[in-house]
Enzyme design. Sequence first.
Site, PDB file in Angstrom:
ATOM      1  N   ARG A  14       0.849  -1.196   0.000  1.00 48.36           N
ATOM      2  CA  ARG A  14       0.000   0.000   0.000  1.00 48.36           C
ATOM      3  C   ARG A  14       0.883   1.244   0.000  1.00 48.36           C
ATOM      4  NH1 ARG A  14      -2.270   0.525   5.056  1.00 48.36           N
ATOM      5  NH2 ARG A  14      -1.088  -1.179   5.995  1.00 48.36           N
ATOM      6  N   VAL A  63       9.022  -7.479   8.450  1.00 42.36           N
ATOM      7  CA  VAL A  63      10.359  -6.873   8.472  1.00 42.36           C
ATOM      8  C   VAL A  63      10.882  -6.730   9.912  1.00 42.36           C
ATOM      9  CG1 VAL A  63      11.512  -4.636   8.056  1.00 42.36           C
ATOM     10  CG2 VAL A  63      10.150  -5.692   6.259  1.00 42.36           C
ATOM     11  N   ASN A  89      11.274   0.581   3.043  1.00 44.38           N
ATOM     12  CA  ASN A  89      10.119   1.486   3.086  1.00 44.38           C
ATOM     13  C   ASN A  89       9.126   1.126   4.189  1.00 44.38           C
ATOM     14  OD1 ASN A  89       7.894   3.315   1.830  1.00 44.38           O
ATOM     15  ND2 ASN A  89       6.996   1.267   1.847  1.00 44.38           N
ATOM     16  N   SER A 149      11.812  10.054   7.299  1.00 44.60           N
ATOM     17  CA  SER A 149      10.675  10.960   7.492  1.00 44.60           C
ATOM     18  C   SER A 149      11.209  12.301   7.982  1.00 44.60           C
ATOM     19  CB  SER A 149       9.743  10.380   8.562  1.00 44.60           C
ATOM     20  OG  SER A 149       8.804  11.347   8.993  1.00 44.60           O
ATOM     21  N   TYR A 162       8.309   6.925  17.251  1.00 46.75           N
ATOM     22  CA  TYR A 162       8.402   7.053  15.783  1.00 46.75           C
ATOM     23  C   TYR A 162       9.566   7.987  15.421  1.00 46.75           C
ATOM     24  CZ  TYR A 162       6.907   7.892  10.923  1.00 46.75           C
ATOM     25  OH  TYR A 162       6.850   7.987   9.546  1.00 46.75           O
ATOM     26  N   LYS A 166      13.057   7.061  13.266  1.00 47.03           N
ATOM     27  CA  LYS A 166      13.449   7.705  12.012  1.00 47.03           C
ATOM     28  C   LYS A 166      14.787   8.429  12.162  1.00 47.03           C
ATOM     29  CE  LYS A 166       9.955   6.307   9.552  1.00 47.03           C
ATOM     30  NZ  LYS A 166      10.152   5.343   8.451  1.00 47.03           N
ATOM     31  N   ILE A 195       2.528  12.914   3.407  1.00 45.33           N
ATOM     32  CA  ILE A 195       2.154  12.190   2.194  1.00 45.33           C
ATOM     33  C   ILE A 195       0.782  11.539   2.413  1.00 45.33           C
ATOM     34  CG2 ILE A 195       2.880  10.456   0.501  1.00 45.33           C
ATOM     35  CD1 ILE A 195       5.047  12.607   0.858  1.00 45.33           C
TER      36      ILE A 195
HETATM   37  P1  NAP Z   1       1.090   2.815   4.958  1.00 46.16           P
HETATM   38  O1  NAP Z   1       0.185   3.419   3.942  1.00 46.16           O
HETATM   39  O2  NAP Z   1       0.612   2.588   6.330  1.00 46.16           O
HETATM   40  O3  NAP Z   1       1.675   1.447   4.339  1.00 46.16           O
HETATM   41  C1  NAP Z   1       2.622   0.757   5.074  1.00 46.16           C
HETATM   42  C2  NAP Z   1       3.099  -0.454   4.302  1.00 46.16           C
HETATM   43  O4  NAP Z   1       4.135  -1.083   5.094  1.00 46.16           O
HETATM   44  C3  NAP Z   1       2.022  -1.506   4.108  1.00 46.16           C
HETATM   45  O5  NAP Z   1       2.220  -2.131   2.855  1.00 46.16           O
HETATM   46  C4  NAP Z   1       2.285  -2.494   5.247  1.00 46.16           C
HETATM   47  O6  NAP Z   1       1.922  -3.840   4.963  1.00 46.16           O
HETATM   48  C5  NAP Z   1       3.787  -2.425   5.334  1.00 46.16           C
HETATM   49  N1  NAP Z   1       4.288  -2.857   6.636  1.00 46.16           N
HETATM   50  C6  NAP Z   1       4.016  -2.344   7.852  1.00 46.16           C
HETATM   51  N2  NAP Z   1       4.664  -3.033   8.787  1.00 46.16           N
HETATM   52  C7  NAP Z   1       5.356  -4.006   8.153  1.00 46.16           C
HETATM   53  C8  NAP Z   1       6.217  -5.047   8.575  1.00 46.16           C
HETATM   54  N3  NAP Z   1       6.472  -5.240   9.870  1.00 46.16           N
HETATM   55  N4  NAP Z   1       6.761  -5.859   7.639  1.00 46.16           N
HETATM   56  C9  NAP Z   1       6.491  -5.694   6.332  1.00 46.16           C
HETATM   57  N5  NAP Z   1       5.685  -4.722   5.864  1.00 46.16           N
HETATM   58  C10 NAP Z   1       5.123  -3.891   6.771  1.00 46.16           C
HETATM   59  O7  NAP Z   1       2.393   3.735   5.131  1.00 46.16           O
HETATM   60  P2  NAP Z   1       3.061   4.806   4.147  1.00 46.16           P
HETATM   61  O8  NAP Z   1       2.505   6.136   4.461  1.00 46.16           O
HETATM   62  O9  NAP Z   1       3.060   4.304   2.764  1.00 46.16           O
HETATM   63  O10 NAP Z   1       4.562   4.806   4.735  1.00 46.16           O
HETATM   64  C11 NAP Z   1       5.635   4.117   4.098  1.00 46.16           C
HETATM   65  C12 NAP Z   1       6.930   4.606   4.736  1.00 46.16           C
HETATM   66  O11 NAP Z   1       7.044   6.020   4.575  1.00 46.16           O
HETATM   67  C13 NAP Z   1       6.999   4.350   6.241  1.00 46.16           C
HETATM   68  O12 NAP Z   1       8.316   4.000   6.603  1.00 46.16           O
HETATM   69  C14 NAP Z   1       6.637   5.700   6.839  1.00 46.16           C
HETATM   70  O13 NAP Z   1       7.186   5.869   8.125  1.00 46.16           O
HETATM   71  C15 NAP Z   1       7.263   6.616   5.828  1.00 46.16           C
HETATM   72  N6  NAP Z   1       6.697   7.963   5.821  1.00 46.16           N
HETATM   73  C16 NAP Z   1       5.377   8.175   5.566  1.00 46.16           C
HETATM   74  C17 NAP Z   1       4.880   9.484   5.568  1.00 46.16           C
HETATM   75  C18 NAP Z   1       3.450   9.820   5.297  1.00 46.16           C
HETATM   76  O14 NAP Z   1       3.066  10.984   5.476  1.00 46.16           O
HETATM   77  N7  NAP Z   1       2.621   8.896   4.869  1.00 46.16           N
HETATM   78  C19 NAP Z   1       5.745  10.548   5.845  1.00 46.16           C
HETATM   79  C20 NAP Z   1       7.073  10.293   6.104  1.00 46.16           C
HETATM   80  C21 NAP Z   1       7.537   9.008   6.080  1.00 46.16           C
HETATM   81  P3  NAP Z   1       0.356  -4.332   5.043  1.00 46.16           P
HETATM   82  O15 NAP Z   1      -0.306  -3.671   3.867  1.00 46.16           O
HETATM   83  O16 NAP Z   1       0.446  -5.802   4.919  1.00 46.16           O
HETATM   84  O17 NAP Z   1      -0.172  -3.857   6.346  1.00 46.16           O
END
Ligand code: NAP
Length: 258
Positions: A14, A63, A89, A149, A162, A166, A195
């Site tokens: 996702r 992971v 990621n 992040s 968190y 990071k 994001i």
């Molecule tokens: P998200 O929409 O919640 O998606 C997270 C993804 O990571 C999902 O595919 C989930 O798998 C997978 N995941 C979670 N825990 C896992 C584990 N233990 N092992 C394997 N896969 C795992 O998050 P996102 O917003 O795309 O974030 C992706 C990355 O960007 C993260 O590291 C987050 O900290 C970073 N980030 C996000 C933002 C933001 O604003 N969104 C900003 C800065 C940084 P399932 O689908 O199976 O649950």
Amino acid sequence: MSDRKAALVTGAGRGIGRGIALALAKINWDVVINYRSNEKAASQTAKLVEDAGGKCIVVKADVGKNSEHSQLLEETLKNFGRIDLLVNNAGVGPRQRLDILEAAEESYDEVMAVNLKGPFFLTQLVAKKMIDLVETGVVETPRIINISSISAYVSSPNRSEYCLSKAGMSMMTALYANRLAGHGIQVFEIRPGIIETDMTSGVKEKYDRLIDEGLTPIRRWGKAEDVAQAVVAIAEGNFPFSTGEIINVDGGFHMKRL
Ligand code: NAP
């Protein structure tokens, strides 16, 4: 063995990871789509990749558990014969945002395991294999990208675990960049800002307002594609004399402004 390059993207079911997988497929890379529990979402990512003409496999692995890392690497090598890129990621926020004075040990352990310990040891495993693959001429310049992040440097006392995870990932980037440069392996950090994904859906109204009020010089939500484009730029080798570099994908949020 294929001449096509192969990437392992953790948490690609996702959100940002899906965007990265799709963008890599569009430049003809083979992709390993890792997820933890949402099989349906991971299958949808695979379908999008295939519809874009890409080849992929889907691998379920947590992971945060070192014991589940080897299958990620083994499946990558078994299916594609190489690994040119690891994108760390996968990440989680705390299940509950609690003030630092109330932060709980279980939440600390969970967030740290997925966001820092897991990527640290997965990178160790993959980096050793990348060294072999460079030495045997299978791959030329493998790369590792850590998705950190703005929380690496922004203090949010209501999700301290968190922020710590990071910030740790930033040092992890420097450590591996330093150690692996001599083997021809580059390591980068991408720092996304706000994001639009499932991770931020619960705080959408708050950030809508803050963005409207000018929180980010570029007044819009970031998209998974914004992060994915930075990954593609690195994957394609556009930064040949850089390593340990941090790329902000945050609409200019990181700038001090007056
Ligand atoms: P998200 O929409 O919640 O998606 C997270 C993804 O990571 C999902 O595919 C989930 O798998 C997978 N995941 C979670 N825990 C896992 C584990 N233990 N092992 C394997 N896969 C795992 O998050 P996102 O917003 O795309 O974030 C992706 C990355 O960007 C993260 O590291 C987050 O900290 C970073 N980030 C996000 C933002 C933001 O604003 N969104 C900003 C800065 C940084 P399932 O689908 O199976 O649950």
